[in-house]
Design a protein around this motif. Sequence first.
Motif, short mmCIF file in Angstrom:
data_model
loop_
_atom_site.label_atom_id
_atom_site.label_comp_id
_atom_site.label_asym_id
_atom_site.label_seq_id
_atom_site.Cartn_x
_atom_site.Cartn_y
_atom_site.Cartn_z
N ALA A 9 38.11 42.05 42.00
CA ALA A 9 37.60 42.40 40.67
C ALA A 9 38.74 42.84 39.76
O ALA A 9 38.75 42.52 38.57
CB ALA A 9 36.55 43.50 40.78
N ARG A 10 39.72 43.55 40.34
CA ARG A 10 40.87 43.99 39.55
C ARG A 10 41.66 42.78 39.04
O ARG A 10 42.08 42.73 37.88
CB ARG A 10 41.76 44.91 40.38
CG ARG A 10 42.86 45.55 39.58
CD ARG A 10 43.62 46.60 40.39
NE ARG A 10 44.49 47.34 39.50
CZ ARG A 10 44.15 48.44 38.85
NH1 ARG A 10 42.95 48.95 39.02
NH2 ARG A 10 44.99 49.03 38.03
N LYS A 11 41.85 41.77 39.92
CA LYS A 11 42.56 40.56 39.51
C LYS A 11 41.84 39.88 38.36
O LYS A 11 42.46 39.45 37.38
CB LYS A 11 42.66 39.58 40.68
CG LYS A 11 43.72 39.89 41.68
CD LYS A 11 43.71 38.79 42.74
CE LYS A 11 44.75 38.99 43.79
NZ LYS A 11 44.69 37.91 44.80
N GLU A 12 40.51 39.77 38.47
CA GLU A 12 39.73 39.13 37.41
C GLU A 12 39.79 39.93 36.12
O GLU A 12 39.88 39.35 35.03
CB GLU A 12 38.28 38.95 37.86
CG GLU A 12 38.11 37.87 38.90
CD GLU A 12 36.65 37.61 39.23
OE1 GLU A 12 35.82 37.58 38.30
OE2 GLU A 12 36.36 37.45 40.42
N ALA A 13 39.78 41.25 36.23
CA ALA A 13 39.86 42.10 35.04
C ALA A 13 41.21 41.93 34.36
O ALA A 13 41.28 41.83 33.12
CB ALA A 13 39.62 43.57 35.42
#
Length: 90
Positions: A9-13
């Motif tokens: 999720a951090r990568k996508e954010a």
Amino acid sequence: MTIQIAKEARKEAITSIERYARENFPEPIGSLEADSLLTFFLEEIGPLVYNKAVTDVQERLQARIMEVDIEVHEAEFQYWRKHDAKRQKR
């Protein structure tokens, strides 16, 4: 309490922040800057959003608890009322 998000999720954010900067600012930002910005938002603004969500859930649960009383309430001392009602029908 620091809000943590999953690695994926951090990568996508970060990717989303980079795209937002590309499309809305004169200068794009890199992943390091996007990661720093995400960290800032999670630490500075994340608790505000989290606390609001907790408050919303508490309000919904409280409303639901109030409904439970209505749904499951049973009148007390009904034996004689029912008994007398049956007698009157005869």
